[in-house]
Design an enzyme around this catalytic site. Structure first.
Site, PDB file in Angstrom:
ATOM      1  N   HIS A 227       4.001  -9.359  -9.283  1.00 14.35           N
ATOM      2  CA  HIS A 227       3.825 -10.316  -8.407  1.00 14.35           C
ATOM      3  C   HIS A 227       4.716 -11.433  -8.048  1.00 14.35           C
ATOM      4  O   HIS A 227       4.996 -11.410  -6.791  1.00 14.35           O
ATOM      5  CB  HIS A 227       2.494 -11.102  -8.759  1.00 14.35           C
ATOM      6  CG  HIS A 227       1.861 -11.909  -7.419  1.00 14.35           C
ATOM      7  ND1 HIS A 227       1.331 -11.086  -6.462  1.00 14.35           N
ATOM      8  CD2 HIS A 227       2.015 -12.946  -6.871  1.00 14.35           C
ATOM      9  CE1 HIS A 227       0.923 -11.741  -5.383  1.00 14.35           C
ATOM     10  NE2 HIS A 227       1.552 -12.796  -5.744  1.00 14.35           N
ATOM     11  N   TYR A 231       7.450 -12.478  -3.991  1.00 14.08           N
ATOM     12  CA  TYR A 231       8.043 -13.708  -3.647  1.00 14.08           C
ATOM     13  C   TYR A 231       9.595 -13.565  -3.615  1.00 14.08           C
ATOM     14  O   TYR A 231      10.305 -14.310  -2.782  1.00 14.08           O
ATOM     15  CB  TYR A 231       7.416 -15.025  -4.441  1.00 14.08           C
ATOM     16  CG  TYR A 231       5.891 -15.240  -4.122  1.00 14.08           C
ATOM     17  CD1 TYR A 231       5.374 -15.482  -3.057  1.00 14.08           C
ATOM     18  CD2 TYR A 231       4.998 -14.918  -5.320  1.00 14.08           C
ATOM     19  CE1 TYR A 231       4.132 -15.499  -2.832  1.00 14.08           C
ATOM     20  CE2 TYR A 231       3.654 -14.823  -5.074  1.00 14.08           C
ATOM     21  CZ  TYR A 231       3.180 -15.115  -3.681  1.00 14.08           C
ATOM     22  OH  TYR A 231       1.835 -15.430  -3.282  1.00 14.08           O
ATOM     23  N   HIS A 381      -3.173  -4.798   3.605  1.00 11.36           N
ATOM     24  CA  HIS A 381      -2.606  -6.233   3.176  1.00 11.36           C
ATOM     25  C   HIS A 381      -1.147  -6.117   3.047  1.00 11.36           C
ATOM     26  O   HIS A 381      -0.377  -6.842   3.702  1.00 11.36           O
ATOM     27  CB  HIS A 381      -3.377  -6.650   1.902  1.00 11.36           C
ATOM     28  CG  HIS A 381      -2.695  -7.811   1.174  1.00 11.36           C
ATOM     29  ND1 HIS A 381      -2.553  -8.995   1.649  1.00 11.36           N
ATOM     30  CD2 HIS A 381      -2.037  -7.939   0.033  1.00 11.36           C
ATOM     31  CE1 HIS A 381      -1.699  -9.647   0.825  1.00 11.36           C
ATOM     32  NE2 HIS A 381      -1.388  -8.954  -0.029  1.00 11.36           N
ATOM     33  N   PHE A 382      -0.527  -5.220   2.228  1.00 14.32           N
ATOM     34  CA  PHE A 382       0.610  -5.349   1.915  1.00 14.32           C
ATOM     35  C   PHE A 382       1.708  -5.011   2.977  1.00 14.32           C
ATOM     36  O   PHE A 382       2.925  -5.227   3.015  1.00 14.32           O
ATOM     37  CB  PHE A 382       1.213  -4.936   0.547  1.00 14.32           C
ATOM     38  CG  PHE A 382       1.003  -3.520   0.162  1.00 14.32           C
ATOM     39  CD1 PHE A 382       2.156  -2.738   0.742  1.00 14.32           C
ATOM     40  CD2 PHE A 382       0.525  -2.920  -0.611  1.00 14.32           C
ATOM     41  CE1 PHE A 382       2.288  -1.375   0.406  1.00 14.32           C
ATOM     42  CE2 PHE A 382       0.508  -1.677  -1.037  1.00 14.32           C
ATOM     43  CZ  PHE A 382       1.489  -0.658  -0.247  1.00 14.32           C
ATOM     44  N   HIS A 383       1.369  -4.184   4.100  1.00 18.58           N
ATOM     45  CA  HIS A 383       2.203  -4.016   5.101  1.00 18.58           C
ATOM     46  C   HIS A 383       2.191  -5.435   6.118  1.00 18.58           C
ATOM     47  O   HIS A 383       3.440  -5.309   6.764  1.00 18.58           O
ATOM     48  CB  HIS A 383       1.771  -2.659   5.740  1.00 18.58           C
ATOM     49  CG  HIS A 383       2.192  -1.488   5.306  1.00 18.58           C
ATOM     50  ND1 HIS A 383       1.630  -0.823   4.220  1.00 18.58           N
ATOM     51  CD2 HIS A 383       3.364  -0.572   5.267  1.00 18.58           C
ATOM     52  CE1 HIS A 383       2.354   0.047   3.665  1.00 18.58           C
ATOM     53  NE2 HIS A 383       3.276   0.243   4.201  1.00 18.58           N
ATOM     54  N   ARG A 444      -6.817   4.400  -1.863  1.00 18.80           N
ATOM     55  CA  ARG A 444      -5.397   4.444  -1.466  1.00 18.80           C
ATOM     56  C   ARG A 444      -4.939   5.593  -2.322  1.00 18.80           C
ATOM     57  O   ARG A 444      -5.343   6.171  -3.126  1.00 18.80           O
ATOM     58  CB  ARG A 444      -4.697   3.172  -1.801  1.00 18.80           C
ATOM     59  CG  ARG A 444      -4.744   2.642  -3.415  1.00 18.80           C
ATOM     60  CD  ARG A 444      -4.452   1.402  -3.581  1.00 18.80           C
ATOM     61  NE  ARG A 444      -2.914   1.379  -3.775  1.00 18.80           N
ATOM     62  CZ  ARG A 444      -1.960   0.069  -4.115  1.00 18.80           C
ATOM     63  NH1 ARG A 444      -2.637  -0.686  -4.917  1.00 18.80           N
ATOM     64  NH2 ARG A 444      -0.901   0.331  -4.026  1.00 18.80           N
ATOM     65  N   ARG A 445      -3.529   5.535  -2.138  1.00 17.23           N
ATOM     66  CA  ARG A 445      -2.750   6.653  -2.906  1.00 17.23           C
ATOM     67  C   ARG A 445      -3.292   7.933  -3.240  1.00 17.23           C
ATOM     68  O   ARG A 445      -3.693   8.438  -4.369  1.00 17.23           O
ATOM     69  CB  ARG A 445      -2.342   6.165  -4.205  1.00 17.23           C
ATOM     70  CG  ARG A 445      -1.623   4.715  -4.028  1.00 17.23           C
ATOM     71  CD  ARG A 445      -1.336   4.107  -5.434  1.00 17.23           C
ATOM     72  NE  ARG A 445      -0.044   3.414  -5.650  1.00 17.23           N
ATOM     73  CZ  ARG A 445       0.376   2.690  -6.563  1.00 17.23           C
ATOM     74  NH1 ARG A 445      -0.101   2.717  -7.539  1.00 17.23           N
ATOM     75  NH2 ARG A 445       1.596   2.235  -6.323  1.00 17.23           N
TER      76      ARG A 445
END
Ligand code: HAS
Length: 565
Positions: A227, A231, A381-383, A444-445
């Site tokens: 995580h 950042y 979300h993460f894209h 996913r995956r």
């Protein structure tokens, strides 16, 4: 924006110029492979490819290449190059070339080892390399060298920073330097548990020195790193948004102290939240899941502050440009100015992050996380986070640094301006498709082309199909954007030099230039970070080490049969 003075035409020495260019060019070349596998992903998922491999590369091999190159290699190389540029430029300091080249060599050597392992199919373990999936030791050792190489610049910058402080004790540290030191402090703290996982657990296990591995411990250590990693990706983009964006639009940074406070808060809050990736994992008491979930809501605060400060800075600049009205001022920003292409890269990233932030906050809620965990919602979300503000600002800044360090003019400027908009449009479609499919339960995956997206398979799931197809349309547009980017990058790289290389970074003055003691010094924030880490991680780590047996043998990603130790 401050006008550049002759003193601003600062230049890193030739050894550093070469090092920085290598750090920008190598990952961009690798990005071709990473982006190609991104395109293949959406085609597999939409059932447009119904096979276990393409051109001899297996599905999971491709997905590993995509994640490792795009999310780990490209970002780390870029950030080290950007960090050298920022620290050198804003502190007007030079570094020891031998030490820098040691860092670059470790990073390059490690990357080549990991790339070899992935390309030969002995490390198809995805970018999270969760055991019991087992990779060749070459992959783990390569990844370790990449990380250790990236520590070297951090210590170089600290030494230079201490030296600068001695000479300029009364001056505020430039905000950009605060941001980059915060970024690499987070990185250093975060990579310690990763080092433990890789060196103590995974390397001996992959060498056959141990026969089992504690998977929950490995996952907990990974997310202890994983995580804050996000950042580590985000903060250099924030450096650009706080320090450079207001200058590019001809305005001022609304509040200097808000920027400093945001960076300091990230040092404290970015790490003690990793268990929000493990809400579904056994072996961790729910009270610690609750604590990490609560702290996750808190780590969103510095981003909310950033949204406000950046929007206020944009409004200030827009009103100077003649913008009027409550919302009318948005119209005056330089969206289509190819000379200020960085604005387009930054702004589109911010718009995407608006949605990335909302979906992140949904993920952080334990109950809502139950609905979306391990579904295609998560890549959606993460894209919009790492593929949004992070990727776009890194691409834009890669071009900016390339032109400055080579003394070349940016080629194909109109095509370049298209890149962030095309990418953003594609990413919206891609994310929308994957989000809806995720809410409908699509995993996913998974190579859906062989199963759920294949009408010939008994597992065919028609309800997901239109959303996966929408994802594929979006992903194909993103691939087209990347094609345009590579054209701009390589045509510029191979063009004629037109001026002396230089390094002049955009730097905004502050509208409110407060001097608040609390955000001048890193030490209390680093101490608070360490204390909070102990509180948030010591009990769950104790629990996963001493809990019911977690030891598991290894698995080859291509086979359900346990591998020999
Ligand atoms: Fe996340 C999973 C929660 C931020 C990346 N995240 C992931 C994964 C990745 C990732 C890669 O709680 C998947 C890992 C895997 O492979 O399993 N994430 C959050 C939260 C935030 C957040 C609360 N994530 C990020 C960032 C990333 C990133 C940043 C990369 C850079 N995430 C989660 C959770 C999971 C997760 C759970 C686990 C899910 C699961 O079950 O597996 C927050 O930091 C977000 C705060 C952001 C904001 C937005 C501020 C908005 C700004 C833009 C303003 C725009 C302007 C322009 C001014 C509050 C700054 C004008 C705009 C207009 C629209 C007009």
């Amino acid at each position: 924006m401050r006008t550049a003075t002759p003193n601003d035409r600062f230049m890193v020495d030739n050894a550093h110029r070469a090092a920085l260019l290598l750090l920008l060019i190598v990952p961009t070349v690798l990005l071709i492979l990473g982006s190609y596998h991104g395109l293949l992903q959406v085609l597999y998922r939409a059932g447009l490819i119904r096979s276990a491999s393409v051109l001899g590369l297996q599905y999971y091999q491709g997905l590993t290449l995509h994640g490792v190159i795009n999310a780990l290699v490209f970002t780390t190389f870029f950030e080290v190059a950007f960090g050298y540029a920022v620290v050198a430029y804003f502190l007007r300091r030079r570094f020891s070339a031998a030490v820098t080249w040691l860092a670059v060599s470790l990073m390059l050597g490690g990357t080549l080892m990991a790339a070899f392992a992935m390309l030969t199919g002995s490390a198809s373990v995805l970018y999270t390399f969760y055991p019991p999936l087992k990779a060749s030791p070459v992959f783990y050792i390569g990844a370790t060298l990449l990380v250790v190489g990236s520590w070297v610049p951090y210590f170089q910058w600290i030494a230079v920073y201490i030296d600068w402080r001695r000479a300029a004790a009364e001056r505020k540290t430039p905000l950009a330097v605060v941001g980059m030191l915060a970024t690499f402090t987070i990185w250093f703290l975060a990579t310690l548990p990763l080092a433990y996982e890789v060196i103590v657990q995974l390397i001996p296990w992959s060498l056959g020195l141990t026969s089992t591995v504690n998977v929950v411990l490995a996952r907990t250590l990974f997310w202890f790193f994983g995580h804050p990693l996000v950042y580590f990706w985000l903060l250099p983009a924030y450096v650009m948004f706080y320090v450079m964006l207001p200058a590019i639009v001809g305005g001022k940074l609304y509040s200097d102290a808000a920027g400093r406070l945001a960076f300091m808060l990230f040092i404290v809050l970015s790490a003690p939240v990793g268990i929000h990736h493990q809400f579904a994992d056994p072996g961790i008491t729910s009270s610690y899941k609750w604590l990490h979930g609560t702290l996750t809501f808190m780590v969103a605060l510095p981003s909310f502050m950033t949204a406000f400060t950046v929007a206020a800075s944009l409004e200030y600049a827009a009103r100077l440009r003649g913008g009027r009205g409550l919302f009318g001022w948005w119209r005056t920003l330089p969206y289509f100015d190819s000379e200020r292409y960085l604005f387009a890269y930054f702004f589109t990233g911010l718009v995407l992050f608006f949605f990335g932030g909302i979906t992140g906050i949904i993920n952080a809620s334990v109950s809502m996380n139950n609905v979306v965990h391990n579904t295609s919602w998560i890549p959606a979300h993460f894209h919009t986070t790492v593929g949004g503000p992070v990727f776009l600002s890194f691409l834009g800044m890669t071009l900016f640094l390339l032109t400055q360090l080579t003394g070349k003019r940016l080629r194909l400027p109109r095509l370049n301006l298209l890149v962030p908009y095309l990418w953003t449009g594609g990413l919206f479609l891609f994310s929308f498709g994957l989000s809806v499919a995720g809410l409908l339960g699509e995993p996913r995956r998974t190579n859906l082309g062989l199963t759920y997206s294949n009408p010939d398979s008994p597992l065919f799931h028609a309800v997901w199909e239109p959303w996966s197809r929408l994802g594929a349309i979006g992903g194909s547009i993103m691939a087209a954007a990347m094609l345009c980017f590579f054209l701009v990058f390589f045509v510029t790289l191979f063009s004629r030099q037109v001026e002396e290389p230089r390094l002049v970074l955009p730097e905004a003055e502050a509208y409110h230039d407060e001097d608040i003691g609390l955000v001048r010094n890193f030490t209390p924030w680093v101490v608070a970070a360490v204390v909070l880490l102990v509180v948030a991680y010591a009990p769950p780590l104790y629990e996963v080490v001493t809990g019911p047996t977690q030891a598991v043998p290894g698995y080859d990603p291509a086979s359900p049969i346990v591998t020999a130790p």
